[in-house]
Design an enzyme around this catalytic site. Structure first.
Site, short mmCIF file in Angstrom:
data_model
loop_
_atom_site.label_atom_id
_atom_site.label_comp_id
_atom_site.label_asym_id
_atom_site.label_seq_id
_atom_site.Cartn_x
_atom_site.Cartn_y
_atom_site.Cartn_z
N GLY A 43 -10.54 -0.79 -1.21
CA GLY A 43 -11.52 -0.27 -1.51
C GLY A 43 -12.63 0.02 -2.41
O GLY A 43 -13.30 0.99 -2.09
N ASP A 99 -12.00 0.24 -7.10
CA ASP A 99 -12.43 1.71 -6.82
C ASP A 99 -11.93 2.95 -7.55
O ASP A 99 -12.82 3.57 -8.80
CB ASP A 99 -12.22 2.01 -4.53
CG ASP A 99 -10.32 2.44 -4.63
OD1 ASP A 99 -10.16 1.84 -5.64
OD2 ASP A 99 -10.32 2.46 -3.80
N ASP A 102 -5.71 5.12 -10.95
CA ASP A 102 -5.92 6.49 -10.99
C ASP A 102 -4.31 6.20 -11.68
O ASP A 102 -4.30 5.94 -13.36
CB ASP A 102 -4.91 6.37 -9.24
CG ASP A 102 -3.98 7.68 -8.76
OD1 ASP A 102 -3.50 8.62 -10.33
OD2 ASP A 102 -3.29 7.31 -7.75
N LYS A 130 -9.40 8.35 -13.36
CA LYS A 130 -8.49 9.98 -13.03
C LYS A 130 -7.49 9.13 -13.87
O LYS A 130 -6.37 9.05 -14.26
CB LYS A 130 -7.63 8.99 -11.53
CG LYS A 130 -8.22 10.21 -10.46
CD LYS A 130 -7.31 10.63 -9.53
CE LYS A 130 -6.57 9.91 -8.41
NZ LYS A 130 -6.03 10.67 -7.18
N PHE A 151 -7.57 14.21 -5.08
CA PHE A 151 -7.56 12.77 -4.16
C PHE A 151 -9.08 13.20 -3.38
O PHE A 151 -9.31 14.12 -2.92
CB PHE A 151 -6.01 13.06 -2.57
CG PHE A 151 -6.22 12.14 -2.24
CD1 PHE A 151 -4.92 11.45 -3.03
CD2 PHE A 151 -6.83 11.11 -1.18
CE1 PHE A 151 -5.15 10.02 -2.45
CE2 PHE A 151 -6.45 10.03 -0.44
CZ PHE A 151 -5.72 9.39 -1.50
N VAL A 152 -9.53 12.05 -3.72
CA VAL A 152 -10.55 12.25 -3.53
C VAL A 152 -11.13 10.64 -2.06
O VAL A 152 -10.71 9.95 -2.14
CB VAL A 152 -11.69 11.60 -4.77
CG1 VAL A 152 -12.01 12.81 -5.21
CG2 VAL A 152 -11.23 10.47 -5.18
N ASP A 158 -10.01 5.98 0.42
CA ASP A 158 -9.65 6.92 1.99
C ASP A 158 -8.82 7.26 1.79
O ASP A 158 -7.92 7.32 0.92
CB ASP A 158 -8.83 5.05 2.81
CG ASP A 158 -7.48 4.51 1.89
OD1 ASP A 158 -7.69 4.04 0.97
OD2 ASP A 158 -7.04 4.61 2.47
N ARG A 164 -13.32 5.94 4.25
CA ARG A 164 -14.59 4.70 3.69
C ARG A 164 -15.95 4.58 3.50
O ARG A 164 -16.45 4.49 2.68
CB ARG A 164 -13.86 3.52 3.68
CG ARG A 164 -12.12 3.47 3.72
CD ARG A 164 -11.68 1.66 3.48
NE ARG A 164 -10.66 1.32 3.50
CZ ARG A 164 -9.39 1.54 2.56
NH1 ARG A 164 -9.98 1.88 1.56
NH2 ARG A 164 -8.26 0.81 2.47
P1 IMP Z 1 -3.18 2.85 -8.70
O1 IMP Z 1 -2.32 1.65 -9.15
O2 IMP Z 1 -2.34 4.07 -9.28
O3 IMP Z 1 -4.26 3.17 -10.48
O4 IMP Z 1 -3.98 3.12 -8.07
C1 IMP Z 1 -4.68 2.46 -7.38
C2 IMP Z 1 -5.04 2.29 -5.62
O5 IMP Z 1 -4.73 3.73 -5.37
C3 IMP Z 1 -6.37 2.82 -5.69
O6 IMP Z 1 -7.21 1.12 -5.51
C4 IMP Z 1 -6.56 3.29 -4.61
O7 IMP Z 1 -6.02 2.63 -3.33
C5 IMP Z 1 -5.73 4.69 -4.15
N1 IMP Z 1 -5.60 5.85 -5.02
C6 IMP Z 1 -5.43 6.33 -6.11
N2 IMP Z 1 -6.45 7.90 -6.28
C7 IMP Z 1 -6.96 7.88 -5.37
C8 IMP Z 1 -7.34 8.89 -4.31
O8 IMP Z 1 -7.55 9.99 -4.84
N3 IMP Z 1 -8.22 8.92 -3.45
C9 IMP Z 1 -7.52 7.51 -2.52
N4 IMP Z 1 -7.11 6.71 -2.99
C10 IMP Z 1 -6.69 6.74 -3.90
MG MG Z 2 -7.19 1.83 -2.55
#
Ligand code: IMP
Ligand code: MG
Length: 178
Positions: A43, A99, A102, A130, A151-152, A158, A164
């Site tokens: 990402g 990227d 979340d 986010k 969801f972006v 992706d 991407r």
């Molecule tokens: P986290 O561990 O929940 O912070 O997730 C991070 C990963 O979730 C990112 O590197 C993305 O691959 C994926 N992700 C989270 N939100 C989105 C979104 O809105 N679009 C695309 N991928 C996302």
């Molecule tokens: Mg990712």
């Protein structure tokens, strides 16, 4: 605009402006120090490529592929590294670049993992934040933009490995989510 995009959040110009600001800030913060920039694949590819070209100083680059699994808290979560760094982080300043932040699990676990390898320092930089879905208290050191809980796609982000390549960040159309 791609037909699967409902709304553009950040266009190419907005992205370029923010990346330049982040690059300037990071360059100032690490002035006189060598920095190892780690691109969290896949990402962070476009973001890291753009950010790198705004950095001044002594810069090293490496890549890592990590995914988090497990439930609930950081302590019960685990990070699986399917492609590790080639450059030794011991004694180096490390900046992890992703990227989107979340739930925060991936980045916080990755930071802990790198901290265990005796680096001089570990910081993180994410293009998007986010806050609504956060599950950790760890906060990234550099954030491009904060976004609402949507969801972006695009600029590295992706949906099922698609989109991407889009040069902007947009919200995906519900009809495109299967
Ligand atoms: P986290 O561990 O929940 O912070 O997730 C991070 C990963 O979730 C990112 O590197 C993305 O691959 C994926 N992700 C989270 N939100 C989105 C979104 O809105 N679009 C695309 N991928 C996302
Ligand atoms: Mg990712």
């Amino acid at each position: 605009m791609h037909p699967d995009v409902k709304e553009i959040l950040f266009d190419e110009q907005q992205i370029a402006e923010r990346v330049a600001q982040l690059g300037a800030q990071i360059s100032r913060d690490y002035a006189g120090e060598e920095l190892l920039v780690v691109c969290v694949l896949n990402g962070a590819m476009p973001f890291t490529a753009d950010l790198l070209r705004k950095l001044e100083g002594s810069i090293l680059v490496d890549t890592i592929i990590a995914s988090s699994y497990g439930s609930g808290t950081v302590s019960s979560g685990e990070v699986k590294i399917s492609k590790d760094l080639k450059i030794d982080v011991a004694g180096r300043h490390v900046l992890l670049v992703d990227d989107v932040f979340d739930t925060g699990l991936t980045m916080s676990l990755l930071v802990d993992n790198i901290k265990g390898r005796d680096p001089k320092s570990v910081k993180s930089c994410v293009f998007l934040d986010k806050p609504s879905r956060r599950r950790v208290s760890y906060m990234p050191d550099y954030v491009g933009y904060e976004i609402p809980d949507a969801f972006v796609i695009g600029y590295g982000l992706d949906y099922n490995e698609h989109y991407r390549e889009l040069p902007y960040v947009g919200i995906i159309r519900p009809e495109a989510v299967k």
